[in-house]
Structure formats: C-alpha cells, structure tokens
Design a protein around this motif. Structure first.
Motif, PDB file in Angstrom:
ATOM      1  N   LEU A  16       0.887  -1.271  -0.029  1.00 14.07           N
ATOM      2  CA  LEU A  16       0.066   0.014   0.053  1.00 14.07           C
ATOM      3  C   LEU A  16       0.768   1.255  -0.039  1.00 14.07           C
ATOM      4  O   LEU A  16       0.495   2.230  -0.485  1.00 14.07           O
ATOM      5  N   LEU A  17       1.968   1.340   0.669  1.00 12.45           N
ATOM      6  CA  LEU A  17       2.838   2.498   0.672  1.00 12.45           C
ATOM      7  C   LEU A  17       3.429   2.595  -0.658  1.00 12.45           C
ATOM      8  O   LEU A  17       3.674   3.986  -1.070  1.00 12.45           O
ATOM      9  N   THR A  18       3.703   1.384  -1.664  1.00 18.79           N
ATOM     10  CA  THR A  18       3.984   2.095  -3.077  1.00 18.79           C
ATOM     11  C   THR A  18       3.104   2.727  -3.646  1.00 18.79           C
ATOM     12  O   THR A  18       3.182   3.437  -4.617  1.00 18.79           O
ATOM     13  N   LYS A  19       1.869   2.564  -3.273  1.00 16.08           N
ATOM     14  CA  LYS A  19       0.680   3.253  -3.978  1.00 16.08           C
ATOM     15  C   LYS A  19       0.795   4.769  -3.594  1.00 16.08           C
ATOM     16  O   LYS A  19       0.308   5.591  -4.244  1.00 16.08           O
ATOM     17  N   ILE A  20       1.359   4.976  -2.457  1.00 10.62           N
ATOM     18  CA  ILE A  20       1.480   6.486  -1.967  1.00 10.62           C
ATOM     19  C   ILE A  20       2.685   7.179  -2.308  1.00 10.62           C
ATOM     20  O   ILE A  20       2.682   8.440  -2.830  1.00 10.62           O
ATOM     21  N   LEU A  21       3.820   6.408  -2.092  1.00 12.27           N
ATOM     22  CA  LEU A  21       5.076   6.902  -2.490  1.00 12.27           C
ATOM     23  C   LEU A  21       5.778   6.561  -3.918  1.00 12.27           C
ATOM     24  O   LEU A  21       5.886   5.162  -4.090  1.00 12.27           O
ATOM     25  N   PRO A  22       6.111   7.475  -4.717  1.00 14.37           N
ATOM     26  CA  PRO A  22       6.181   7.207  -6.047  1.00 14.37           C
ATOM     27  C   PRO A  22       7.698   6.804  -6.238  1.00 14.37           C
ATOM     28  O   PRO A  22       8.168   6.336  -7.123  1.00 14.37           O
ATOM     29  N   GLY A  23       8.582   6.615  -5.116  1.00 20.82           N
ATOM     30  CA  GLY A  23       9.752   6.310  -5.509  1.00 20.82           C
ATOM     31  C   GLY A  23      10.177   4.976  -5.152  1.00 20.82           C
ATOM     32  O   GLY A  23      11.295   4.330  -5.009  1.00 20.82           O
ATOM     33  N   VAL A  24       8.958   4.104  -4.707  1.00 19.59           N
ATOM     34  CA  VAL A  24       9.432   2.665  -4.113  1.00 19.59           C
ATOM     35  C   VAL A  24       8.222   1.865  -5.156  1.00 19.59           C
ATOM     36  O   VAL A  24       7.038   2.089  -5.185  1.00 19.59           O
ATOM     37  N   HIS A  25       8.636   0.814  -5.734  1.00 21.08           N
ATOM     38  CA  HIS A  25       7.685   0.253  -6.394  1.00 21.08           C
ATOM     39  C   HIS A  25       7.832  -1.536  -6.401  1.00 21.08           C
ATOM     40  O   HIS A  25       9.015  -1.972  -6.287  1.00 21.08           O
ATOM     41  N   ALA A  66      20.093   5.421  13.770  1.00 25.01           N
ATOM     42  CA  ALA A  66      19.165   4.005  13.383  1.00 25.01           C
ATOM     43  C   ALA A  66      18.220   3.996  12.113  1.00 25.01           C
ATOM     44  O   ALA A  66      17.955   3.039  11.601  1.00 25.01           O
ATOM     45  N   LEU A  67      17.744   5.350  11.962  1.00 29.17           N
ATOM     46  CA  LEU A  67      16.803   5.506  10.697  1.00 29.17           C
ATOM     47  C   LEU A  67      17.483   5.305   9.507  1.00 29.17           C
ATOM     48  O   LEU A  67      16.978   4.739   8.478  1.00 29.17           O
ATOM     49  N   VAL A  68      18.897   5.752   9.415  1.00 24.80           N
ATOM     50  CA  VAL A  68      19.660   5.507   8.444  1.00 24.80           C
ATOM     51  C   VAL A  68      20.022   3.965   8.038  1.00 24.80           C
ATOM     52  O   VAL A  68      19.850   3.559   7.005  1.00 24.80           O
ATOM     53  N   ILE A  69      20.285   3.287   9.336  1.00 27.48           N
ATOM     54  CA  ILE A  69      20.282   1.978   9.109  1.00 27.48           C
ATOM     55  C   ILE A  69      19.150   1.283   8.590  1.00 27.48           C
ATOM     56  O   ILE A  69      19.353   0.076   7.702  1.00 27.48           O
ATOM     57  N   ASN A  70      18.154   1.515   8.804  1.00 24.16           N
ATOM     58  CA  ASN A  70      16.867   0.969   8.404  1.00 24.16           C
ATOM     59  C   ASN A  70      16.772   1.165   6.953  1.00 24.16           C
ATOM     60  O   ASN A  70      16.199   0.458   6.095  1.00 24.16           O
ATOM     61  N   ALA A  71      17.083   2.378   6.759  1.00 25.90           N
ATOM     62  CA  ALA A  71      17.093   2.796   5.133  1.00 25.90           C
ATOM     63  C   ALA A  71      17.959   2.025   4.424  1.00 25.90           C
ATOM     64  O   ALA A  71      17.737   1.609   3.233  1.00 25.90           O
ATOM     65  N   ILE A  72      19.090   1.806   4.882  1.00 19.92           N
ATOM     66  CA  ILE A  72      20.374   0.812   4.364  1.00 19.92           C
ATOM     67  C   ILE A  72      19.839  -0.735   4.191  1.00 19.92           C
ATOM     68  O   ILE A  72      19.966  -1.272   3.170  1.00 19.92           O
ATOM     69  N   ILE A  73      18.928  -1.005   5.278  1.00 17.19           N
ATOM     70  CA  ILE A  73      18.293  -2.493   5.129  1.00 17.19           C
ATOM     71  C   ILE A  73      17.323  -2.519   3.714  1.00 17.19           C
ATOM     72  O   ILE A  73      17.120  -3.490   3.279  1.00 17.19           O
ATOM     73  N   ILE A  74      16.548  -1.420   3.843  1.00 16.99           N
ATOM     74  CA  ILE A  74      15.583  -1.368   2.510  1.00 16.99           C
ATOM     75  C   ILE A  74      16.450  -1.510   1.380  1.00 16.99           C
ATOM     76  O   ILE A  74      15.980  -2.156   0.563  1.00 16.99           O
ATOM     77  N   PHE A  89      18.342   6.701  -1.949  1.00 21.79           N
ATOM     78  CA  PHE A  89      18.376   6.379  -0.521  1.00 21.79           C
ATOM     79  C   PHE A  89      17.271   7.209  -0.043  1.00 21.79           C
ATOM     80  O   PHE A  89      16.651   6.772   1.253  1.00 21.79           O
ATOM     81  N   TRP A  90      16.855   8.288  -0.478  1.00 20.98           N
ATOM     82  CA  TRP A  90      15.732   9.103   0.329  1.00 20.98           C
ATOM     83  C   TRP A  90      14.707   8.523   0.217  1.00 20.98           C
ATOM     84  O   TRP A  90      13.654   8.725   1.197  1.00 20.98           O
ATOM     85  N   TRP A  91      14.259   7.968  -0.765  1.00 21.54           N
ATOM     86  CA  TRP A  91      12.918   6.975  -0.835  1.00 21.54           C
ATOM     87  C   TRP A  91      13.019   5.837   0.023  1.00 21.54           C
ATOM     88  O   TRP A  91      12.117   5.813   0.571  1.00 21.54           O
ATOM     89  N   ALA A  92      14.275   5.393   0.149  1.00 20.89           N
ATOM     90  CA  ALA A  92      14.082   4.265   1.242  1.00 20.89           C
ATOM     91  C   ALA A  92      13.948   4.686   2.575  1.00 20.89           C
ATOM     92  O   ALA A  92      13.633   4.183   3.471  1.00 20.89           O
ATOM     93  N   PHE A  93      14.813   5.717   2.775  1.00 17.21           N
ATOM     94  CA  PHE A  93      14.630   6.561   4.115  1.00 17.21           C
ATOM     95  C   PHE A  93      13.258   6.711   4.510  1.00 17.21           C
ATOM     96  O   PHE A  93      12.553   6.273   5.583  1.00 17.21           O
ATOM     97  N   ILE A  94      12.430   7.327   3.649  1.00 17.12           N
ATOM     98  CA  ILE A  94      10.926   7.730   3.854  1.00 17.12           C
ATOM     99  C   ILE A  94      10.098   6.376   3.900  1.00 17.12           C
ATOM    100  O   ILE A  94       9.185   6.267   4.898  1.00 17.12           O
TER     101      ILE A  94
END
Length: 114
Positions: A16-25, A66-74, A89-94
C-alpha cells in the motif's frame, strides 16, 4: 502463526505504501510478500551487525543514525529482490520510516498478544 500474521501485515503495508510513495515500486503483491520475508531475514542477520558498528554514530546523533540503518536495510532488500525498485536513498529512508510506524500500529491491532 503470529510470525505469518506479522509478515502478511508487513507485506500489505509495504504494498500500500508503494501506491502512495512514487519512489518505491513492486511488480505485484507477490513481490511485497517476498520483500517482507527478505526484510525479516535481513533484520535478523544484518541489522544487528550494522547496529553494532553504527553504535557510536547512533549515540552521537541521539538515535537518528538508526533510521539510516533502516534505510540501508531497505536498499539491501532492493538489491536482492528483482520485483522491487527503490529510486534512491531518500525514498528508502521515507519508506522505512512509514513502514516502521504503520506496521507497528497494525501489529498492535491485529497480531496476537501472546
């Protein structure tokens, strides 16, 4: 059974987040299910290692790293999953922040309290 429910909730929220965020598919819901499984494995294996090495930065930044680590995991999950695409990176972060917040709320409502 609780693990399956949590994985399914993560897959639904991610899809559902991919429907809202245009940077993740994702190519489809199946890709989101695979993402949830890979994310669980990465959180089990890679996240403790990154957290240990990033502990000084996490302390210095008062937990922000810790938020940066979460984005790296994504981004690592994106590398392993062909049916997923993150535009940077910023789309992964958000995406990681939104995914963490929404799955925490959904898990508290739907998952067993056992």
């Amino acid at each position: 059974m609780n693990l399956v429910i949590r994985l399914f909730i993560t897959a639904i929220v991610a899809f559902l987040l991919t429907k809202i965020l245009p940077g993740v598919h994702f190519d489809g819901f199946g890709g989101a299910v695979i993402f949830a499984i890979v994310l669980g494995i990465l959180n089990l294996i890679l996240k403790p290692i990154l957290s240990l090495f990033g502990l000084p930065l996490t302390i210095i930044t008062l937990g922000f790293f810790a938020l940066v680590i979460n984005a790296i995991i994504i981004l690592v999950a994106d590398y392993f999953i062909d049916s997923m695409k993150v535009d940077g990176f910023w789309w992964a972060f958000i995406f990681s922040i939104a995914l963490s917040i929404i799955t925490s709320l959904a898990n508290s409502m739907f998952a067993d309290k056992d």
